[in-house]
Design a protein around this motif. Sequence first.
Motif, PDB file in Angstrom:
ATOM      1  N   VAL A  91      -7.763   5.544  -4.784  1.00  0.00           N
ATOM      2  CA  VAL A  91      -6.721   4.586  -5.036  1.00  0.00           C
ATOM      3  C   VAL A  91      -6.301   3.464  -3.578  1.00  0.00           C
ATOM      4  CG1 VAL A  91      -4.179   4.011  -5.437  1.00  0.00           C
ATOM      5  CG2 VAL A  91      -5.315   5.638  -7.062  1.00  0.00           C
ATOM      6  N   PHE A  92      -6.438   4.392  -2.549  1.00  0.00           N
ATOM      7  CA  PHE A  92      -6.272   3.496  -1.403  1.00  0.00           C
ATOM      8  C   PHE A  92      -7.356   2.633  -0.877  1.00  0.00           C
ATOM      9  CE2 PHE A  92      -6.495   3.611   3.315  1.00  0.00           C
ATOM     10  CZ  PHE A  92      -5.344   2.849   3.519  1.00  0.00           C
ATOM     11  N   LYS A  93      -8.512   3.167  -1.074  1.00  0.00           N
ATOM     12  CA  LYS A  93      -9.854   2.611  -1.007  1.00  0.00           C
ATOM     13  C   LYS A  93      -9.974   1.347  -1.717  1.00  0.00           C
ATOM     14  CE  LYS A  93     -14.894   2.884  -0.814  1.00  0.00           C
ATOM     15  NZ  LYS A  93     -15.856   3.813  -1.013  1.00  0.00           N
ATOM     16  N   ARG A  94      -9.630   1.475  -3.007  1.00  0.00           N
ATOM     17  CA  ARG A  94      -9.810   0.360  -4.036  1.00  0.00           C
ATOM     18  C   ARG A  94      -8.850  -0.570  -3.701  1.00  0.00           C
ATOM     19  NH1 ARG A  94      -8.465   2.757  -8.341  1.00  0.00           N
ATOM     20  NH2 ARG A  94      -6.409   2.150  -8.495  1.00  0.00           N
ATOM     21  N   GLU A  95      -7.506  -0.396  -3.435  1.00  0.00           N
ATOM     22  CA  GLU A  95      -6.479  -1.543  -3.042  1.00  0.00           C
ATOM     23  C   GLU A  95      -6.616  -2.177  -1.889  1.00  0.00           C
ATOM     24  OE1 GLU A  95      -4.241  -2.218  -5.137  1.00  0.00           O
ATOM     25  OE2 GLU A  95      -4.885  -0.985  -6.597  1.00  0.00           O
ATOM     26  N   CYS A  96      -7.110  -1.499  -0.738  1.00  0.00           N
ATOM     27  CA  CYS A  96      -7.580  -1.920   0.358  1.00  0.00           C
ATOM     28  C   CYS A  96      -8.761  -3.383   0.467  1.00  0.00           C
ATOM     29  CB  CYS A  96      -7.871  -0.898   1.527  1.00  0.00           C
ATOM     30  SG  CYS A  96      -6.523  -0.200   2.183  1.00  0.00           S
ATOM     31  N   GLU A  97      -9.627  -2.817  -0.539  1.00  0.00           N
ATOM     32  CA  GLU A  97     -10.811  -3.759  -0.472  1.00  0.00           C
ATOM     33  C   GLU A  97     -10.282  -5.105  -1.543  1.00  0.00           C
ATOM     34  OE1 GLU A  97     -13.594  -1.547  -2.723  1.00  0.00           O
ATOM     35  OE2 GLU A  97     -14.377  -0.614  -0.870  1.00  0.00           O
ATOM     36  N   THR A  98      -9.299  -4.700  -2.198  1.00  0.00           N
ATOM     37  CA  THR A  98      -8.782  -5.902  -3.275  1.00  0.00           C
ATOM     38  C   THR A  98      -7.897  -6.764  -2.331  1.00  0.00           C
ATOM     39  OG1 THR A  98      -8.862  -4.631  -5.098  1.00  0.00           O
ATOM     40  CG2 THR A  98      -7.317  -6.385  -5.254  1.00  0.00           C
ATOM     41  N   ILE A  99      -6.929  -6.430  -1.540  1.00  0.00           N
ATOM     42  CA  ILE A  99      -5.730  -7.229  -0.983  1.00  0.00           C
ATOM     43  C   ILE A  99      -6.107  -7.653   0.225  1.00  0.00           C
ATOM     44  CG2 ILE A  99      -3.852  -5.734  -2.290  1.00  0.00           C
ATOM     45  CD1 ILE A  99      -3.261  -4.729   0.593  1.00  0.00           C
ATOM     46  N   HIS A 146       2.215   1.866  -3.612  1.00  0.00           N
ATOM     47  CA  HIS A 146       1.460   2.186  -4.300  1.00  0.00           C
ATOM     48  C   HIS A 146       1.220   3.661  -4.246  1.00  0.00           C
ATOM     49  CE1 HIS A 146      -1.523   1.614  -7.233  1.00  0.00           C
ATOM     50  NE2 HIS A 146      -1.653   0.193  -7.197  1.00  0.00           N
ATOM     51  N   LEU A 147       1.221   4.158  -3.077  1.00  0.00           N
ATOM     52  CA  LEU A 147       0.692   5.373  -2.606  1.00  0.00           C
ATOM     53  C   LEU A 147       1.792   6.364  -3.232  1.00  0.00           C
ATOM     54  CD1 LEU A 147      -1.469   5.166   0.447  1.00  0.00           C
ATOM     55  CD2 LEU A 147      -2.166   5.836  -1.696  1.00  0.00           C
ATOM     56  N   LEU A 148       2.983   5.917  -2.642  1.00  0.00           N
ATOM     57  CA  LEU A 148       4.035   6.652  -3.098  1.00  0.00           C
ATOM     58  C   LEU A 148       4.352   6.931  -4.443  1.00  0.00           C
ATOM     59  CD1 LEU A 148       6.739   5.507  -0.396  1.00  0.00           C
ATOM     60  CD2 LEU A 148       5.865   7.692  -0.688  1.00  0.00           C
ATOM     61  N   HIS A 149       4.069   5.864  -5.216  1.00  0.00           N
ATOM     62  CA  HIS A 149       4.287   6.002  -6.806  1.00  0.00           C
ATOM     63  C   HIS A 149       3.182   7.156  -7.367  1.00  0.00           C
ATOM     64  CE1 HIS A 149       5.031   4.919 -10.754  1.00  0.00           C
ATOM     65  NE2 HIS A 149       3.718   4.538 -11.161  1.00  0.00           N
ATOM     66  N   GLU A 150       1.866   6.769  -6.951  1.00  0.00           N
ATOM     67  CA  GLU A 150       0.843   7.598  -7.410  1.00  0.00           C
ATOM     68  C   GLU A 150       1.030   9.080  -7.132  1.00  0.00           C
ATOM     69  OE1 GLU A 150      -1.557   6.678  -9.420  1.00  0.00           O
ATOM     70  OE2 GLU A 150      -0.860   4.647  -9.602  1.00  0.00           O
ATOM     71  N   SER A 151       1.829   9.474  -5.806  1.00  0.00           N
ATOM     72  CA  SER A 151       1.733  10.592  -5.557  1.00  0.00           C
ATOM     73  C   SER A 151       2.819  11.504  -6.080  1.00  0.00           C
ATOM     74  CB  SER A 151       1.936  10.690  -3.914  1.00  0.00           C
ATOM     75  OG  SER A 151       3.085  10.223  -3.539  1.00  0.00           O
ATOM     76  N   LYS A 152       3.670  11.075  -7.238  1.00  0.00           N
ATOM     77  CA  LYS A 152       4.606  11.704  -7.574  1.00  0.00           C
ATOM     78  C   LYS A 152       4.073  12.717  -8.708  1.00  0.00           C
ATOM     79  CE  LYS A 152       6.566   8.019  -9.691  1.00  0.00           C
ATOM     80  NZ  LYS A 152       7.420   7.271 -10.531  1.00  0.00           N
ATOM     81  N   THR A 153       4.249  14.123  -8.200  1.00  0.00           N
ATOM     82  CA  THR A 153       3.633  14.977  -9.090  1.00  0.00           C
ATOM     83  C   THR A 153       4.652  16.274  -9.096  1.00  0.00           C
ATOM     84  OG1 THR A 153       1.738  16.591  -9.000  1.00  0.00           O
ATOM     85  CG2 THR A 153       2.567  15.955  -6.910  1.00  0.00           C
ATOM     86  N   ASP A 154       4.403  17.255  -9.838  1.00  0.00           N
ATOM     87  CA  ASP A 154       5.157  18.673  -9.854  1.00  0.00           C
ATOM     88  C   ASP A 154       4.532  19.738  -9.219  1.00  0.00           C
ATOM     89  OD1 ASP A 154       6.970  17.524 -11.793  1.00  0.00           O
ATOM     90  OD2 ASP A 154       6.110  17.808 -13.527  1.00  0.00           O
ATOM     91  N   LEU A 212       0.793  -1.082   0.056  1.00  0.00           N
ATOM     92  CA  LEU A 212       0.068  -0.043  -0.002  1.00  0.00           C
ATOM     93  C   LEU A 212       0.989   1.480   0.082  1.00  0.00           C
ATOM     94  CD1 LEU A 212      -3.085  -0.967   2.539  1.00  0.00           C
ATOM     95  CD2 LEU A 212      -3.191  -0.564   0.200  1.00  0.00           C
ATOM     96  N   LEU A 213       1.974   1.403   0.687  1.00  0.00           N
ATOM     97  CA  LEU A 213       2.730   2.526   0.764  1.00  0.00           C
ATOM     98  C   LEU A 213       3.397   2.716  -0.354  1.00  0.00           C
ATOM     99  CD1 LEU A 213       4.600   2.649   4.478  1.00  0.00           C
ATOM    100  CD2 LEU A 213       3.073   4.367   3.176  1.00  0.00           C
ATOM    101  N   PHE A 264      -1.646   2.030  11.418  1.00  0.00           N
ATOM    102  CA  PHE A 264      -1.196   2.363  10.043  1.00  0.00           C
ATOM    103  C   PHE A 264      -2.177   3.199   9.435  1.00  0.00           C
ATOM    104  CE2 PHE A 264      -0.713   0.903   5.755  1.00  0.00           C
ATOM    105  CZ  PHE A 264       0.402   1.310   5.436  1.00  0.00           C
ATOM    106  N   VAL A 265      -3.495   2.709   9.220  1.00  0.00           N
ATOM    107  CA  VAL A 265      -4.474   3.370   8.341  1.00  0.00           C
ATOM    108  C   VAL A 265      -4.725   4.743   8.910  1.00  0.00           C
ATOM    109  CG1 VAL A 265      -6.990   3.227   7.825  1.00  0.00           C
ATOM    110  CG2 VAL A 265      -5.474   1.083   7.738  1.00  0.00           C
ATOM    111  N   THR A 266      -4.552   4.875  10.229  1.00  0.00           N
ATOM    112  CA  THR A 266      -4.944   6.253  10.686  1.00  0.00           C
ATOM    113  C   THR A 266      -4.059   7.128  10.526  1.00  0.00           C
ATOM    114  OG1 THR A 266      -5.908   5.307  12.875  1.00  0.00           O
ATOM    115  CG2 THR A 266      -5.273   7.418  13.194  1.00  0.00           C
ATOM    116  N   ASP A 267      -2.770   6.965  10.418  1.00  0.00           N
ATOM    117  CA  ASP A 267      -1.530   7.779   9.915  1.00  0.00           C
ATOM    118  C   ASP A 267      -2.081   8.242   8.410  1.00  0.00           C
ATOM    119  OD1 ASP A 267      -0.256   7.997  11.949  1.00  0.00           O
ATOM    120  OD2 ASP A 267       1.486   6.837  11.470  1.00  0.00           O
ATOM    121  N   ILE A 268      -2.193   7.058   7.496  1.00  0.00           N
ATOM    122  CA  ILE A 268      -2.696   7.483   6.140  1.00  0.00           C
ATOM    123  C   ILE A 268      -3.884   8.377   6.133  1.00  0.00           C
ATOM    124  CG2 ILE A 268      -3.534   6.471   3.892  1.00  0.00           C
ATOM    125  CD1 ILE A 268      -1.983   4.218   4.191  1.00  0.00           C
TER     126      ILE A 268
END
Length: 468
Positions: free
Chosen positions: A456-464, A389-397, A386-387, A426-430
């Motif tokens: 993204v986070f909600k979808r991945e949590c439900e899947t894994i 995945h979120l770090l990759h998706e959060s890449k931005t300018d 999850l971390l 863990f979830v509370t920090d996110i």
Amino acid sequence: MEGESDIEITSDSESESEWHPGSSTGSDSLSENDSAEAKQGKKRKLKKRKCNQKGPSSLCTPNKRQAEDSTQYLKQKFGNKSELPVTCGDKDGILHVEKYNDMEKCILSEDQWFKPNEFERFGGKGRNKKWKTSIFCDNIPLQKLTEAGLLSSFKKSRIQNKQVDSPNSSPVADRLRKRKCQRERFTSSSKSDSRSSDDNGDIVDEDDKDIIDMTMFEVQILPVTCGSGSGILYKNRFATGRCGRCIRTKDFWLTPEDFIRLNKPDGMWRKDILSNGIPLGKLIMKRVLELHMITCDCKICEDLNQDLNDDMCYMCDSEEDLVCCDECPRAFHSLCHLPAVQEDSPGSQWSCTFCVMKNMEGSNQKTLQDVLSSPVSQYTLHCQYLLLHLLHESKTDVPEFSENICGLDRMKLKLENNDYQTLQEFVTDIELIFNNCCTSSEGSDMSRMTSRLKEVFKRECETIFKLL
């Protein structure tokens, strides 16, 4: 049978009247039984005489009106094209008109450039030694296009240049004079249909008007599509159709030929792979993509199995000292991955957390409350996934978003140090990081990116976690 006999007799009588008006040709002396046979014999002789006839005839010489209509048809069909599909024997290619008129290698086939006589040999028709009738464009020999004025007549060019040559002319001057002569003749013959003049009086290709802004292709990576498939083409990896895995899809690096086989098996990669609506063949002509020669001995062309992994870290987009996954194209710096990769670990096979998670056997479905109350040690791999995945998706300018989302990096350190006891912590920090990012106004870049990360986070949590 009677009908057939009547037709033959009618044909004979017409032929006789055409060639011998007012003459019986001795038919009165024949009996009725021999009449049809005699007429057939006359018809065969008349056909032979027609072929040898030197005077004007509608059966021997094409009607002038028909010739003009044929020329007009060819100009309408091919006159405005700078590239023509051609065939010779079992080979297909693209003839580039401007290169042809400049007497250069003008036919591109199977990633090679040929002169017309070379393409004739390449197509297995070298014995003919008359490429103008051996090479066809849409079942029409090049000879016809030359006669219609759509292609230069090199024979005339040589005669004209020979007339203006002087004893003191240099090879360079001769070549320039020859090229100028060809351009002037081609322009005068096809200017009305195939080309138009711009404000400065220069000749402009109609096809060039299809691309309004070429600046969109100046970047090093280009989005590409083929049918329902999509990917990203990296210019520095492009070589030819079969060399250079230059197209990155979600799961693979592919050559253009691989990409076309995957998405359109009966297609052609030059025509059917598009970037911003423009086929790759056009981008090659515009020098957006550099096509390697068939004799190229660079690393890309020599090693067809190289470049199976990314050139940059999947997490930080920088190069050097990357660890490559053996199951997917991703590559990582050892410390960017979770867990950190031991570079000197034994064994040559290594799978990233994304692939390990993908291959993990499914567990029984649980409620959200059961999962949140579980110890982190039970779901360490899930948290790492999850971390990442979120770090990759959060890449931005967007600077403001990057400053607020950096809390994910701190969570990565806490996870590595075993600072979390339950998954709830863990979830509370996110969720706290998401709330900090939502301080900006609705509709801003910051707000939109935060909403996307939440989804993204909600979808991945439900899947894994296999949540009920």
